[in-house]
Write an enzyme that holds these catalytic residues in place. Structure first.
Site, PDB file in Angstrom:
ATOM      1  N   ARG A 177      18.068 -27.059  54.657  1.00 38.13           N
ATOM      2  CA  ARG A 177      18.047 -27.478  53.248  1.00 38.13           C
ATOM      3  C   ARG A 177      17.140 -26.605  52.385  1.00 38.13           C
ATOM      4  O   ARG A 177      16.467 -27.091  51.470  1.00 38.13           O
ATOM      5  CB  ARG A 177      17.630 -28.954  53.127  1.00 38.13           C
ATOM      6  CG  ARG A 177      18.515 -29.904  53.907  1.00 38.13           C
ATOM      7  CD  ARG A 177      19.946 -29.921  53.403  1.00 38.13           C
ATOM      8  NE  ARG A 177      20.788 -30.782  54.221  1.00 38.13           N
ATOM      9  CZ  ARG A 177      21.583 -30.357  55.202  1.00 38.13           C
ATOM     10  NH1 ARG A 177      21.659 -29.060  55.479  1.00 38.13           N
ATOM     11  NH2 ARG A 177      22.304 -31.193  55.901  1.00 38.13           N
TER      12      ARG A 177
ATOM     13  N   SER B 261      21.264 -38.106  50.117  1.00 38.16           N
ATOM     14  CA  SER B 261      20.198 -38.350  51.087  1.00 38.16           C
ATOM     15  C   SER B 261      18.830 -38.139  50.448  1.00 38.16           C
ATOM     16  O   SER B 261      18.568 -37.097  49.851  1.00 38.16           O
ATOM     17  CB  SER B 261      20.352 -37.416  52.287  1.00 38.16           C
ATOM     18  OG  SER B 261      21.546 -37.690  52.981  1.00 38.16           O
TER      19      SER B 261
ATOM     20  N   GLU C 103      14.199 -34.819  50.353  1.00 37.33           N
ATOM     21  CA  GLU C 103      15.324 -33.898  50.195  1.00 37.33           C
ATOM     22  C   GLU C 103      15.746 -33.856  48.731  1.00 37.33           C
ATOM     23  O   GLU C 103      16.139 -32.832  48.216  1.00 37.33           O
ATOM     24  CB  GLU C 103      16.498 -34.323  51.080  1.00 37.33           C
ATOM     25  CG  GLU C 103      17.666 -33.355  51.047  1.00 37.33           C
ATOM     26  CD  GLU C 103      18.685 -33.635  52.133  1.00 37.33           C
ATOM     27  OE1 GLU C 103      19.887 -33.531  51.845  1.00 37.33           O
ATOM     28  OE2 GLU C 103      18.292 -33.947  53.271  1.00 37.33           O
TER      29      GLU C 103
END
Length: 306
Positions: A173, A222, A296
């Protein structure tokens, strides 16, 4: 220059808006205004704009705003939002050359129609290709790093540069893209496949997402990254559930009961409600499991209005 219609960049061919509300543009439907919102007409317009702005003038690129909390105080400087001039999709042998404003799901569908497999996972990622490249978005067993050949960016200095995938130093990520740069185009690699088979895989991805995630709520994807496997065998949602946070509320914000790694705006949440709830979840997980969850979702801007 009139006070009613201020101009940041004379000669800018796109739209430039002062004190532009951003909350309604985000999936959470919360947040303050951008000092300036720039919507360039095309790559040349964007490059000229970034070159014209003082080097220390803050610039932030936002895509579909599906994985972001814009704080209530808004964002200083210029927010860049790409539109129609950055939404082309062109077949290129075994891949697609895709504009950064294209929605991930649209790219997956186009690949299916072109008989290209390997991009089905994009149907499960809310957002646009530009943001997907910046954060190495992934789901359902794949990610951008696995399918990207190159990305074109406009640097903060206004230069158009093509970067091969190796130079982006993708991790979980994250990428090595510099602050202020804007992704404008990318080449995604596929594999020849039967269009009907690819379409069926996309349908499976969507059905799985519908069954397990609160896709019809005001949410932001998320919330926390899954911890490193060396730290714990449990995923973020399992740690959150074990800490008793499923359904937890703070103001108008709630931890989803369907998937507890998702935060929800139940109708009247503020950005502060959402961020405070997330931090409370992190604290409870740390206290119970000793694992520190990392956001995130990006939290950007000022906490309160100046």
């Amino acid at each position: 220059m009139s006070e009613a219609n201020p101009v940041l960049l004379p000669g800018f061919r796109g739209r430039q808006t002062a004190s532009a509300p951003l909350g309604a543009r985000t999936w959470f439907r919360v947040g303050g205004a951008a000092e300036w919102l720039l919507q360039p007409a095309d790559t040349e317009d964007l490059a000229n704009a970034l070159a014209a702005l003082a080097p220390d003038f803050p610039v932030l690129s936002l895509g579909a705003c599906s994985n972001v909390i814009i704080r209530d105080g808004g964002i200083d400087g210029a927010v860049v939002r790409l539109g129609r001039g950055f939404a082309d999709i062109v077949r290129d042998n075994d891949g697609l050359v895709v504009g950064a404003a294209c929605l991930d799901a649209t790219v997956a569908e186009t690949a299916a129609q072109a008989g290209l497999g390997g991009l089905e996972f994009l149907a499960g990622i809310p957002g646009s290709i530009g943001g997907a490249v910046v954060m190495n978005a992934g789901a359902y067993g794949s990610d951008i790093a696995a399918v990207l050949d190159w990305a074109e960016i406009v640097t903060r200095a206004g230069d158009l540069v093509r970067l091969p995938v190796a130079s982006l130093a993708f991790g979980y990520r994250r990428s090595a893209l510099s602050d202020g740069s804007v992704v404008v185009r990318a080449r995604l690699r596929g594999t020849p496949a039967d269009p009907t088979s690819v379409a069926a895989k996309i349908a499976d991805v969507r059905a799985s997402r519908e069954a397990s995630q609160p896709v019809r709520a005001r949410t932001g994807g998320s919330t926390f990254r899954n911890p490193d496997a060396a730290q714990t065998q449990y995923k973020a949602w399992e740690l959150i559930d074990a800490a008793g946070c499923r359904g937890l509320r703070m103001g108008g914000a709630q931890v989803s009961e369907k998937h507890c790694n998702f935060l929800l705006n139940t109708g009247d949440a503020t950005a502060r409600d959402l961020e405070s709830l997330g931090d409370t979840v992190r604290a409870r997980v740390l206290e119970r499991s000793g694992v520190s969850l990392h956001w995130e979702i990006r939290r950007i801007g000022r906490l309160e209005a100046a």
